[in-house]
Motif scaffolding. Structure first.
Motif, PDB file in Angstrom:
ATOM      1  N   UNK A 153      26.179  44.260  42.104  1.00 29.38           N
ATOM      2  CA  UNK A 153      27.328  45.162  42.190  1.00 29.38           C
ATOM      3  C   UNK A 153      28.318  44.897  41.063  1.00 29.38           C
ATOM      4  N   UNK A 154      28.471  43.633  40.690  1.00 29.47           N
ATOM      5  CA  UNK A 154      29.390  43.305  39.595  1.00 29.47           C
ATOM      6  C   UNK A 154      28.853  43.829  38.266  1.00 29.47           C
ATOM      7  N   UNK A 213      37.909  38.678  39.021  1.00 30.36           N
ATOM      8  CA  UNK A 213      38.498  39.201  40.260  1.00 30.36           C
ATOM      9  C   UNK A 213      37.430  39.519  41.307  1.00 30.36           C
ATOM     10  N   UNK A 214      36.338  40.111  40.860  1.00 28.18           N
ATOM     11  CA  UNK A 214      35.315  40.560  41.818  1.00 28.18           C
ATOM     12  C   UNK A 214      34.472  39.417  42.365  1.00 28.18           C
ATOM     13  N   UNK A 234      32.076  30.045  37.109  1.00 20.95           N
ATOM     14  CA  UNK A 234      31.421  30.231  38.402  1.00 20.95           C
ATOM     15  C   UNK A 234      31.840  29.123  39.375  1.00 20.95           C
ATOM     16  N   UNK A 235      31.963  27.889  38.878  1.00 22.45           N
ATOM     17  CA  UNK A 235      32.384  26.788  39.734  1.00 22.45           C
ATOM     18  C   UNK A 235      33.795  27.013  40.259  1.00 22.45           C
ATOM     19  N   UNK A 236      34.674  27.557  39.430  1.00 21.54           N
ATOM     20  CA  UNK A 236      36.033  27.849  39.880  1.00 21.54           C
ATOM     21  C   UNK A 236      36.045  28.969  40.913  1.00 21.54           C
ATOM     22  N   UNK A 237      35.211  29.981  40.706  1.00 18.77           N
ATOM     23  CA  UNK A 237      35.064  31.025  41.737  1.00 18.77           C
ATOM     24  C   UNK A 237      34.713  30.400  43.081  1.00 18.77           C
ATOM     25  N   UNK A 240      40.858  47.866  43.682  1.00 14.18           N
ATOM     26  CA  UNK A 240      40.430  48.068  45.061  1.00 14.18           C
ATOM     27  C   UNK A 240      39.508  46.943  45.488  1.00 14.18           C
ATOM     28  N   UNK A 241      39.740  46.407  46.686  1.00 12.34           N
ATOM     29  CA  UNK A 241      38.920  45.310  47.165  1.00 12.34           C
ATOM     30  C   UNK A 241      37.472  45.739  47.275  1.00 12.34           C
TER      31      UNK A 241
END
Length: 217
Positions: A70-71, A90-91, A160-163, A205-206
């Motif tokens: 989706x991203x 953000x996503x 990615x680790x911070x996400x 938008x979420x």
């Protein structure tokens, strides 16, 4: 054709029921619990999924689609590498502390030490996300938008680790880390890594959750 479509619809409903049951009972969910969530008999579940593990894997793949496929679709029409990076950061975070998709990923993380299959799923998702970030970083560097602080691989891995880290803090209901705060914290690192100001704008938008929301700790 109608019969095939009906079969696919029933399998999709079972996948959704399996996700709901896993949210309630964890990765050790039993066949009868999935059947109850689907409102069918255990035999009906086994008719479409003779091996319950296959159903649970399909259920988890459905959630993981949000954090890669989706991203990638969202980025298709965005040319500016800086905007692509901000949107991707953000996503990758939970919508909030009740985000059902992320709760399932947390369940998988806890079970991965006992299940090589779940571990492989999470590893594959991580590697794909790292590669996604690398493409954005390399594009930005090539077009002179980013001045990278180092090779793209460690920067992408850190993103990615911070996400994952801030997403987990959100799911644990940290009182001062919501989606906006977590986004800005990750952007702070991304600014240092890219040499770009990466402006902060209104939250988009979420993203829709692919699993039913249920109350939980």
């Amino acid at each position: 054709m109608g019969t095939r479509a009906a079969g696919e619809e029933r399998r999709a409903k079972l996948v959704e029921a399996a996700r709901k049951a896993m949210l309630e009972h964890g990765t050790k969910v039993r066949l009868n619990q999935v059947a109850k969530a689907a409102g069918v008999t255990s035999s009906a579940v086994l008719y479409h999924y003779p091996d319950l593990q296959d159903l649970l894997l399909d259920a988890n793949r459905a959630g993981m689609e949000r954090f890669y496929d989706a991203r990638m679709r969202e980025l298709q029409d965005i040319a500016d590498p800086a905007e692509r990076l901000v949107r991707t950061i953000r996503s990758g975070l939970p919508v909030d502390s009740n985000d059902a998709d992320v709760r399932l990923l947390c369940e998988l993380g806890g079970a991965s030490a006992r299940s090589t299959v779940y571990g492989a799923l999470l590893t594959a998702l991580y590697d794909r996300q790292v590669a996604m970030y690398q493409v954005i970083l390399e594009s930005g560097a090539t077009h002179g938008v980013f001045t990278l602080s180092g090779p793209t691989l460690p920067i992408a891995r850190n993103l990615v680790a911070l996400e994952d880290a801030y997403g987990y803090r959100m799911m644990a209901r940290h009182p001062t880390i919501d989606r906006a705060a977590a986004t800005e914290l990750i952007l702070d690192y991304a600014r240092l890594a890219t040499g770009h100001p990466l402006p902060t704008g209104p939250q988009p938008t979420d993203p829709p959750s692919t699993a039913p929301d249920t109350a939980g700790p």
